[in-house]
Design a protein around this motif. Structure first.
Motif, PDB file in Angstrom:
ATOM      1  N   TYR A 253       0.833  -1.210   0.000  1.00 42.17           N
ATOM      2  CA  TYR A 253       0.000   0.000   0.000  1.00 42.17           C
ATOM      3  C   TYR A 253       0.869   1.262   0.000  1.00 42.17           C
ATOM      4  CZ  TYR A 253      -3.590  -3.376   1.335  1.00 42.17           C
ATOM      5  OH  TYR A 253      -4.441  -4.468   1.360  1.00 42.17           O
ATOM      6  N   GLU A 254       2.132   1.103  -0.411  1.00 38.65           N
ATOM      7  CA  GLU A 254       3.105   2.190  -0.309  1.00 38.65           C
ATOM      8  C   GLU A 254       2.646   3.467  -1.008  1.00 38.65           C
ATOM      9  OE1 GLU A 254       7.877   2.970  -1.215  1.00 38.65           O
ATOM     10  OE2 GLU A 254       6.824   1.261  -2.111  1.00 38.65           O
ATOM     11  N   VAL A 255       1.914   3.339  -2.076  1.00 33.79           N
ATOM     12  CA  VAL A 255       1.486   4.510  -2.819  1.00 33.79           C
ATOM     13  C   VAL A 255       0.628   5.449  -1.980  1.00 33.79           C
ATOM     14  CG1 VAL A 255      -0.580   3.399  -3.763  1.00 33.79           C
ATOM     15  CG2 VAL A 255       0.500   5.245  -5.037  1.00 33.79           C
ATOM     16  N   TYR A 256       0.038   4.917  -0.904  1.00 36.37           N
ATOM     17  CA  TYR A 256      -0.840   5.735  -0.056  1.00 36.37           C
ATOM     18  C   TYR A 256      -0.130   6.316   1.168  1.00 36.37           C
ATOM     19  CZ  TYR A 256      -4.554   3.466  -2.723  1.00 36.37           C
ATOM     20  OH  TYR A 256      -5.361   3.012  -3.733  1.00 36.37           O
ATOM     21  N   PHE A 257       1.098   5.904   1.429  1.00 33.20           N
ATOM     22  CA  PHE A 257       1.755   6.281   2.679  1.00 33.20           C
ATOM     23  C   PHE A 257       1.765   7.798   2.893  1.00 33.20           C
ATOM     24  CE2 PHE A 257       4.745   2.337   3.161  1.00 33.20           C
ATOM     25  CZ  PHE A 257       3.625   1.530   3.285  1.00 33.20           C
ATOM     26  N   SER A 258       2.276   8.536   1.916  1.00 36.57           N
ATOM     27  CA  SER A 258       2.467   9.977   2.108  1.00 36.57           C
ATOM     28  C   SER A 258       1.128  10.703   2.206  1.00 36.57           C
ATOM     29  CB  SER A 258       3.315  10.562   0.983  1.00 36.57           C
ATOM     30  OG  SER A 258       2.677  10.375  -0.277  1.00 36.57           O
TER      31      SER A 258
END
Length: 267
Positions: A253-258
């Motif tokens: 789900y890295e794309v949502y981290f920031s």
């Protein structure tokens, strides 16, 4: 919004086609009026492991008496798309990721029930009749009628009705006070609801000695520490990512981290 998935499972026995009841569709549902905590990835990971759908709702709903009734409006809107809805507040997270709701709560098989709550633990000497922070509700006419009655319950009505010795402190006008009010004023409804011990799905950080000691952790108000600080302490203590799951499970789900971390607006 995803459309409702409907399925008819048929088994063939002796050349005849026999209808079989499909497994109930389950929706994991959370939300608030803004993104306040980094819990949505935890919720999504848990839902995906068990084939449940997940919805995090920050949609604005017109005409609500206060922001706490956002939960009621969300559930009314979402419940029509599933058989059972498990609501958990955005300050709660799953800790036993491999345990399904069906195995944790076999009471879901009772078609006479429309809602399943937990009692609250004693926290700093305080206990409430039930916790509206995490609960199950089944799609049926009784559930919708109950939710609509709660939505129409005013703080003045709940306060006039309130018995602190029986229900705990009055913190309203919140969704929990409205739910207790509408259940206790209608004995017929109480027969269609079960109250489980808090250990089933309403434990607090102080109940944990390991990350997976209990099914769910619910971060509540604590003097001198914000909920974000409590979460940071919990994840550091048990070697979890800031999203309350192991790093390997958060990574897809890295794309949502920031966007999640930058959008957090804890009051």
């Amino acid at each position: 919004m995803f459309e409702t998935l409907t399925r008819l499972i048929r088994s063939v026995q002796g050349g005849k086609t026999t209808p079989v009841d499909p497994a109930p569709t389950i929706l994991i549902c959370s939300g608030s009026t803004s993104v306040r905590f980094p819990t949505s990835i935890n919720h999504a990971v848990y839902a995906a492991k068990h084939g449940y759908r997940y919805r995090f709702d920050i949609n604005p709903y017109a005409g609500l008496p206060n922001v706490y009734y956002h939960k009621l409006a969300t559930i009314i809107d979402a419940l029509k798309d599933c058989d059972w809805l498990f609501w958990l507040d955005d300050d709660a997270a799953f800790m036993q990721l491999d345990k399904s709701l069906e195995s944790l709560v076999p009471e879901m098989r009772d078609k006479n029930l429309f809602a399943i709550y937990c009692r609250s633990p004693v926290n700093r000497g305080i206990k409430t009749y039930l916790s509206a922070g995490n609960f199950l509700i089944r799609r049926c006419p009784e559930a919708f009628a109950f939710l609509i009655d709660c939505l129409n319950t005013t703080g003045e009505q709940s306060l006039e009705f309130w018995n602190e010795e029986e229900y705990g402190p009055y913190w309203g006008p919140y969704d929990q006070e409205a739910m207790i009010h509408q259940l206790k004023k209608c004995p017929r409804r109480l027969k269609q609801v079960v109250l489980l011990e808090y250990t089933r799905f309403n434990t607090r950080p102080f109940h944990f000695e390991r990350a997976d000691d209990h099914f769910l952790v619910h971060f509540t108000n604590e003097p001198g520490r914000t909920k974000l600080e409590q979460m940071a302490d919990f994840t550091s203590r048990y070697g979890l990512s800031r999203f309350l799951v192991p790093d390997a499970l958060a990574q897809p789900y890295e794309v949502y981290f920031s966007s999640i971390m930058n959008g957090i607006l804890e009051p």
